[in-house]
Design a protein around this motif. Structure first.
Motif, PDB file in Angstrom:
ATOM      1  N   ALA A  28      55.810  50.325  13.349  1.00  0.00           N
ATOM      2  CA  ALA A  28      54.880  49.300  13.123  1.00  0.00           C
ATOM      3  C   ALA A  28      55.223  47.905  13.930  1.00  0.00           C
ATOM      4  O   ALA A  28      56.305  47.971  14.620  1.00  0.00           O
ATOM      5  N   LYS A  29      54.245  47.016  14.040  1.00  0.00           N
ATOM      6  CA  LYS A  29      54.457  45.817  14.680  1.00  0.00           C
ATOM      7  C   LYS A  29      55.328  44.664  13.848  1.00  0.00           C
ATOM      8  O   LYS A  29      54.972  44.726  12.428  1.00  0.00           O
ATOM      9  N   LYS A  30      56.164  44.111  14.611  1.00  0.00           N
ATOM     10  CA  LYS A  30      56.961  43.037  13.594  1.00  0.00           C
ATOM     11  C   LYS A  30      55.997  42.007  13.268  1.00  0.00           C
ATOM     12  O   LYS A  30      55.160  41.551  14.062  1.00  0.00           O
ATOM     13  N   GLY A  31      56.038  41.714  11.807  1.00  0.00           N
ATOM     14  CA  GLY A  31      55.078  40.810  11.026  1.00  0.00           C
ATOM     15  C   GLY A  31      53.987  41.342  10.725  1.00  0.00           C
ATOM     16  O   GLY A  31      53.386  40.646   9.896  1.00  0.00           O
ATOM     17  N   GLN A  32      53.768  42.783  10.496  1.00  0.00           N
ATOM     18  CA  GLN A  32      52.697  43.199   9.925  1.00  0.00           C
ATOM     19  C   GLN A  32      53.265  43.386   8.255  1.00  0.00           C
ATOM     20  O   GLN A  32      54.280  43.387   7.987  1.00  0.00           O
ATOM     21  N   THR A  33      52.145  43.565   7.706  1.00  0.00           N
ATOM     22  CA  THR A  33      52.467  44.030   6.175  1.00  0.00           C
ATOM     23  C   THR A  33      52.461  45.239   5.969  1.00  0.00           C
ATOM     24  O   THR A  33      52.154  46.017   6.957  1.00  0.00           O
ATOM     25  N   VAL A  34      53.167  45.832   5.217  1.00  0.00           N
ATOM     26  CA  VAL A  34      53.150  47.076   4.913  1.00  0.00           C
ATOM     27  C   VAL A  34      51.855  47.883   4.774  1.00  0.00           C
ATOM     28  O   VAL A  34      51.733  48.808   5.304  1.00  0.00           O
ATOM     29  N   ALA A  35      50.854  47.425   4.091  1.00  0.00           N
ATOM     30  CA  ALA A  35      49.511  48.074   4.093  1.00  0.00           C
ATOM     31  C   ALA A  35      48.733  47.968   5.527  1.00  0.00           C
ATOM     32  O   ALA A  35      48.299  48.950   5.907  1.00  0.00           O
ATOM     33  N   ALA A  36      49.011  46.956   6.294  1.00  0.00           N
ATOM     34  CA  ALA A  36      48.537  46.888   7.596  1.00  0.00           C
ATOM     35  C   ALA A  36      49.043  48.106   8.615  1.00  0.00           C
ATOM     36  O   ALA A  36      48.479  48.810   9.331  1.00  0.00           O
ATOM     37  N   ALA A  37      50.454  48.160   8.240  1.00  0.00           N
ATOM     38  CA  ALA A  37      51.310  49.169   9.231  1.00  0.00           C
ATOM     39  C   ALA A  37      50.995  50.631   8.785  1.00  0.00           C
ATOM     40  O   ALA A  37      50.606  51.373   9.593  1.00  0.00           O
ATOM     41  N   LEU A  38      50.673  50.742   7.483  1.00  0.00           N
ATOM     42  CA  LEU A  38      50.200  52.205   6.846  1.00  0.00           C
ATOM     43  C   LEU A  38      48.969  52.234   7.400  1.00  0.00           C
ATOM     44  O   LEU A  38      48.821  53.670   7.915  1.00  0.00           O
ATOM     45  N   MET A  39      47.994  51.524   7.420  1.00  0.00           N
ATOM     46  CA  MET A  39      46.554  51.658   8.079  1.00  0.00           C
ATOM     47  C   MET A  39      46.600  51.835   9.569  1.00  0.00           C
ATOM     48  O   MET A  39      45.950  52.649   9.898  1.00  0.00           O
ATOM     49  N   ALA A  40      47.575  51.174  10.171  1.00  0.00           N
ATOM     50  CA  ALA A  40      47.535  51.534  11.685  1.00  0.00           C
ATOM     51  C   ALA A  40      48.033  52.847  11.996  1.00  0.00           C
ATOM     52  O   ALA A  40      47.971  53.320  12.921  1.00  0.00           O
ATOM     53  N   ASN A  41      48.694  53.477  11.177  1.00  0.00           N
ATOM     54  CA  ASN A  41      49.305  54.817  11.183  1.00  0.00           C
ATOM     55  C   ASN A  41      48.448  55.903  10.698  1.00  0.00           C
ATOM     56  O   ASN A  41      48.777  56.930  10.502  1.00  0.00           O
ATOM     57  N   GLY A  42      47.282  55.364  10.194  1.00  0.00           N
ATOM     58  CA  GLY A  42      46.244  56.436   9.639  1.00  0.00           C
ATOM     59  C   GLY A  42      46.436  56.713   8.196  1.00  0.00           C
ATOM     60  O   GLY A  42      45.519  57.647   7.723  1.00  0.00           O
ATOM     61  N   ILE A  43      47.027  55.873   7.382  1.00  0.00           N
ATOM     62  CA  ILE A  43      47.383  56.293   6.038  1.00  0.00           C
ATOM     63  C   ILE A  43      46.621  55.231   5.317  1.00  0.00           C
ATOM     64  O   ILE A  43      46.897  54.157   5.363  1.00  0.00           O
ATOM     65  N   ARG A  44      45.717  55.970   4.289  1.00  0.00           N
ATOM     66  CA  ARG A  44      44.596  55.397   3.528  1.00  0.00           C
ATOM     67  C   ARG A  44      45.154  55.102   2.182  1.00  0.00           C
ATOM     68  O   ARG A  44      44.824  54.393   1.372  1.00  0.00           O
ATOM     69  N   LYS A  45      45.614  56.555   1.815  1.00  0.00           N
ATOM     70  CA  LYS A  45      45.926  56.713   0.363  1.00  0.00           C
ATOM     71  C   LYS A  45      47.345  56.344   0.082  1.00  0.00           C
ATOM     72  O   LYS A  45      48.478  56.788   0.620  1.00  0.00           O
ATOM     73  N   LEU A  46      47.497  55.259  -0.946  1.00  0.00           N
ATOM     74  CA  LEU A  46      48.831  54.804  -1.222  1.00  0.00           C
ATOM     75  C   LEU A  46      49.412  55.283  -2.262  1.00  0.00           C
ATOM     76  O   LEU A  46      50.416  54.999  -2.947  1.00  0.00           O
ATOM     77  N   GLY A  47      48.770  56.204  -3.290  1.00  0.00           N
ATOM     78  CA  GLY A  47      48.888  56.648  -4.518  1.00  0.00           C
ATOM     79  C   GLY A  47      47.754  56.878  -5.309  1.00  0.00           C
ATOM     80  O   GLY A  47      46.569  57.097  -4.676  1.00  0.00           O
ATOM     81  N   VAL A  48      48.148  57.160  -6.735  1.00  0.00           N
ATOM     82  CA  VAL A  48      46.928  57.569  -7.548  1.00  0.00           C
ATOM     83  C   VAL A  48      47.068  56.590  -8.674  1.00  0.00           C
ATOM     84  O   VAL A  48      47.997  56.279  -9.155  1.00  0.00           O
TER      85      VAL A  48
END
Length: 104
Positions: A28-48
């Motif tokens: 991840a890039k320093k200063g990104q939110t966890v959500a932005a970092a996950l999305m930048a890594n192609g992860i869209r599903k965070l749970g159910v």
């Protein structure tokens, strides 16, 4: 999606950090939110969802909808869209009620 250069904010830092999502190392890039970092890594599903067991992810992106909950470093139900990613952070998707996760 990441802003590299902005006419008002200037150039963003390209310093990288490593964090873990469901025990998988990601960058991840320093200063990104966890959500932005996950999305930048192609992860869209965070749970159910707890009741209907439907996929959950980032909806509003500003902490109002409570849709992007994850578990961070053992703390359940943390908003990923308002939490900055840190080096070595351990993030787990919320697949069940608090306290029940795939952590090993």
């Amino acid at each position: 999606m990441q802003i590299i250069e902005h006419p008002i904010l200037g150039e963003k830092s390209n310093e990288e950090v490593t964090f873990y999502f469901n025990n998988q190392p990601l960058k991840a890039k320093k200063g990104q939110t966890v959500a932005a970092a996950l999305m930048a890594n192609g992860i869209r599903k965070l749970g159910v969802s707890r009741k209907l067991f439907k996929a959950r992810g980032v909806f509003c992106g500003n902490g109002r909808c409570m849709n992007c909950f994850v578990t961070i470093d053992g703390l359940d139900h943390v908003l990923s869209c308002t939490t900055l990613v840190e080096e070595g952070m351990k993030v787990f998707s919320n697949e069940s009620d608090p306290g029940v996760r795939g952590e090993k």
